[in-house]
Structure formats: structure tokens, C-alpha cells
Design an enzyme around this catalytic site. Structure first.
Site, short mmCIF file in Angstrom:
data_model
loop_
_atom_site.label_atom_id
_atom_site.label_comp_id
_atom_site.label_asym_id
_atom_site.label_seq_id
_atom_site.Cartn_x
_atom_site.Cartn_y
_atom_site.Cartn_z
N HIS A 137 0.83 -1.21 0.00
CA HIS A 137 0.00 0.00 0.00
C HIS A 137 0.86 1.26 0.00
O HIS A 137 0.79 2.08 0.92
CB HIS A 137 -0.95 -0.01 1.20
CG HIS A 137 -2.10 -0.94 1.00
ND1 HIS A 137 -2.17 -2.17 1.61
CD2 HIS A 137 -3.21 -0.84 0.23
CE1 HIS A 137 -3.29 -2.77 1.24
NE2 HIS A 137 -3.93 -1.99 0.41
N ASP A 146 -8.96 -0.52 -8.09
CA ASP A 146 -8.27 -0.96 -6.87
C ASP A 146 -8.04 -2.47 -6.88
O ASP A 146 -7.06 -2.96 -6.32
CB ASP A 146 -9.15 -0.56 -5.67
CG ASP A 146 -8.35 -0.34 -4.40
OD1 ASP A 146 -7.12 -0.23 -4.48
OD2 ASP A 146 -8.98 -0.23 -3.32
P1 CMP Z 1 -6.87 -1.77 -0.61
O1 CMP Z 1 -6.00 -1.46 -1.78
O2 CMP Z 1 -6.92 -0.82 0.51
O3 CMP Z 1 -8.36 -2.08 -1.10
C1 CMP Z 1 -8.62 -3.26 -1.86
C2 CMP Z 1 -8.11 -4.43 -1.05
O4 CMP Z 1 -8.22 -5.67 -1.68
C3 CMP Z 1 -6.60 -4.25 -0.82
O5 CMP Z 1 -6.41 -3.15 0.02
C4 CMP Z 1 -6.25 -5.61 -0.32
O6 CMP Z 1 -6.58 -5.78 1.03
C5 CMP Z 1 -7.16 -6.48 -1.19
N1 CMP Z 1 -6.42 -6.98 -2.35
C6 CMP Z 1 -5.98 -6.30 -3.42
N2 CMP Z 1 -5.34 -7.11 -4.27
C7 CMP Z 1 -5.38 -8.32 -3.71
C8 CMP Z 1 -4.89 -9.57 -4.10
N3 CMP Z 1 -4.23 -9.78 -5.24
N4 CMP Z 1 -5.10 -10.58 -3.28
C9 CMP Z 1 -5.75 -10.43 -2.13
N5 CMP Z 1 -6.24 -9.28 -1.69
C10 CMP Z 1 -6.07 -8.23 -2.48
ZN ZN Z 2 -5.88 0.46 -2.81
MG MG Z 3 -7.67 1.10 0.63
#
Ligand code: CMP
Ligand code: ZN
Ligand code: MG
Length: 344
Positions: A90, A248
Site C-alpha cells: 500500500h 483498486d
Molecule cells: P486496498 O487497496 O486498501 O483495497 C482493496 C483491497 O483488496 C486491498 O487493500 C487488499 O486488502 C485487497 N487486495 C488487493 N489485491 C489483492 C490480491 N491480489 N489478493 C488479495 N487481496 C487483495
Molecule cells: Zn488500494
Molecule cells: Mg484502501
């Protein structure tokens, strides 16, 4: 309120630009301008977020349309870029990626001309700020450890509220206020859209968001419209909320070599949280368990439960634009299935 925020978040000391500072043509100084037009990192001098956002603002003519002063835009982007914690997934690269994905999704067939310049500005801005100052820990972790942020936001979309607050706090300094030429009314309109979009990135909202989206598309189909007409605020923002949610959740829709880098970063972040949970004597969240099968199992489950249903619905809106994306997603899931079969 300002006092509380000051305890939670300190604005970084970062370079600010003034009217006298020369503005680099591409937003960042680079010895390879031609390459930067097509390739981002590390040519941007570790400033992928500034380079990509500045370019998108230029390409979409947002700087001229909204009388944004270029030195304020760069000061804001630098501060935003420096407002990150050392986390593997992140970070600013993820925000640059989501911004780029949003830029592409806004150009999808069927909706290309649906959104006005103001909504486009809000959508790009929401994508750039959507995970700013992320601590690399999930909402459930922040809530169960009774963190300051969870207390501040009463356990409700804790991270997303924080990202929005930081984004608007950085705008408070005049030298970073990229919206200083908007009227108070325009600013409120923009703010409402940005807040709605960033709050929609909370995974806890996924089910409702997708169900509402599916109902909207069904209703539009039933009314016999060939192209999307969206009149009410609720309908327009619903599509934008799902769009940022798709952006996202787009790493699994990218070719395997790119996708696997994102998962590796995310797994390191999850494992660190798992270590913290173990050290605190808490139950370790399933995706944070350090085991050889965690990654594949979690990805298959995540794609089946969240990513595929979302992208399938998006694909029906922008048909046939998302066909290749859906194919890549299916191939990536098969890759995990084969990898899991080899491990078990
Ligand atoms: P965030 O980017 O805050 O919001 C979307 C969420 O989806 C991200 O945090 C992760 O917690 C989850 N996420 C995104 N990509 C993946 C992935 N490839 N595998 C598992 N979880 C994911
Ligand atoms: Zn995000
Ligand atoms: Mg987020």
C-alpha cells in the site's frame, strides 16, 4: 478537530514549488523524457505518483480547465508522495497504478462520454489519494487492537476515512491547494464525490456496492437503452464507485509477470501483520498465515468471491472492452490452481 488530526498525522517536510520555480515539462526532472512518456519507474526518480498523475492531468487538460496552478499541483503531489509509510504494497506505486487504471477505465467504450470534466477530476483525484498514509495493516486489525485511528473513526471504514482526511489536510496549505480557483460550491461538489469514491474502496462495502451496480445495469437494460444514460447523482456516483473499486482490484487482471509482483508485495505486508497478531496473542488472520499454500488459496478465494463477480459485471457495462481482462483473470486463477495442486 485540527488538534486531533495533528496527533494522528503530521504533514511531511517536503519540497514545495512556487511561481518562480521552473516547472519540469513532465512534472519530474528526468534525463530521459522520451522514455518517461512511455515508461515510468525508475526513470521518474522514485516519483511514480507525481509523474503519472501530472501526465494524466496534462493529457486530460485538467490543469487548464480548472485553472490549477502547476507549482501547486507539484507541491501537492510531492507531499502526497512523501506521505507514505514504509509498506510493501500500500505505497505510492499502488496509488500510481490505481490512478493509471482509473484513467484507462474512464475511457471505456459505452461510458467514455458519460462523465463530465468535474467528475473526471474527482475520479482521478480520488484514485491518487485513495490509500494515502496506509499503515500496511487492515481495518479489522486496527479495530481489534483498538488503535487510535479506529477510535477516531468509531470503527467505521477506518483506513478510508484516514486516507480522505490526510488528502484534504494536505490541501489546507495555500502552496498545495490545487483547488484554490474553484468556488466554494464547486469545492463542496468535488469533495462529496471524492469522499463517496474513497469510502467505496472499503472491502466491507463490496457486497452492497456490487448488488446496487447489478440492479442499476439490470434496470437500464429493462428500459431498453442501448447506451448508458445516468441522470441522478446516486446512479452516476454508483458507477464511479464501482469503477474505482475495479481499479483498486485490478492487479489480478494484469499479465502474470506484473500480477505476481503485486501479490508478492501484498503477501509480505500480510505476513508482517500476521507476525504482529502472533506477537500480540491474537488469532492470525487467514491470509496472514505464513504457510506455503496461503498465497494460492487466498488468491483463488479472493478472485472467486470478489474480483471475478465485480469484473464480470463491469465487463457487461463496457462490453467488449473487458474481455481480455476477464481472460487474463481466468488464466491467473488457473495458474494458482495448478500451483496449489503441485503443493498439495
Ligand atoms: P486496498 O487497496 O486498501 O483495497 C482493496 C483491497 O483488496 C486491498 O487493500 C487488499 O486488502 C485487497 N487486495 C488487493 N489485491 C489483492 C490480491 N491480489 N489478493 C488479495 N487481496 C487483495
Ligand atoms: Zn488500494
Ligand atoms: Mg484502501
Amino acid at each position: 478537530m485540527r488538534l486531533i488530526m495533528a496527533q494522528i498525522y503530521n504533514v511531511p517536510t517536503t519540497k514545495t514549488f512556487s511561481e518562480e520555480t521552473p516547472i519540469p515539462e513532465l512534472g519530474v526532472e528526468t534525463p530521459q523524457p522520451e522514455e518517461l512518456r512511455v515508461e515510468l519507474n525508475p526513470i521518474s526518480g522514485e516519483r511514480p505518483l507525481t509523474a503519472i498523475t501530472y501526465r494524466i492531468f496534462q493529457e486530460r487538460d485538467l490543469i487548464r480547465t480548472f485553472s490549477i496552478e502547476p507549482h501547486k499541483l507539484l507541491s501537492y503531489l510531492f507531499a502526497l508522495e512523501d506521505s507514505y509509510q514504509q509498506v510493501p504494497y500500500h505505497n505510492k506505486l499502488h496509488r500510481a497504478d490505481v490512478c493509471q487504471s482509473m484513467h484507462v477505465l474512464l475511457n471505456s467504450s459505452g461510458i467514455k462520454d458519460v462523465f463530465n470534466e468535474f467528475e473526471i477530476l474527482a475520479a482521478i483525484f480520488a484514485a491518487v489519494v485513495h490509500d494515502v498514509h496506509h499503515p500496511g495493516l487492515t481495518n479489522p486489525f486496527l479495530i481489534k487492537t483498538k488503535s487510535d485511528l479506529a477510535i477516531l473513526y468509531n470503527n467505521e471504514s477506518v483506513l478510508e476515512n484516514h486516507h480522505i482526511a490526510v488528502a484534504f489536510k494536505l490541501l489546507q496549505a495555500d502552496e498545495r491547494n490545487i483547488f484554490s480557483n474553484l468556488s466554494a460550491e464547486q469545492m463542496e461538489t468535488l469533495r462529496r464525490r471524492v469522499v463517496d469514491m474513497v469510502l467505496a474502496t472499503d472491502m466491507a462495502k463490496h457486497k452492497t456496492l456490487l448488488a446496487d451496480f447489478q440492479n442499476l445495469l439490470e434496470a437500464k437494460k429493462m428500459s431498453g437503452n442501448d447506451y448508458l444514460t445516468l441522470e441522478s447523482y446516486d446512479d452516476r456516483i454508483l458507477v464511479l464507485k464501482n469503477m474505482i473499486h475495479c481499479a483498486d482490484l485490478s492487479n489480478m487482471t494484469k499479465p502474470l509477470d506484473t500480477y505476481s509482483k503485486w501479490i508478492d508485495r501484498l503477501m509480505v505486508e500480510f505476513w508482517k501483520q500476521g507476525d504482529a497478531e502472533r506477537d500480540l496473542g491474537l488469532d492470525i488472520s487467514p491470509m496472514c498465515v505464513r504457510s506455503p499454500t496461503t498465497k494460492d488459496k487466498h488468491q483463488i478465494g479472493f478472485i472467486n468471491s470478489f474480483v471475478h463477480p465485480l469484473w464480470e459485471t463491469w465487463g457487461s457495462l463496457v462490453y467488449p472492452d473487458a474481455n481480455t481482462i476477464l481472460e487474463t483473470l481466468a488464466q491467473n486463477r488457473e495458474w494458482h490452481e495448478a500451483s496449489l495442486a503441485a503443493l498439495t
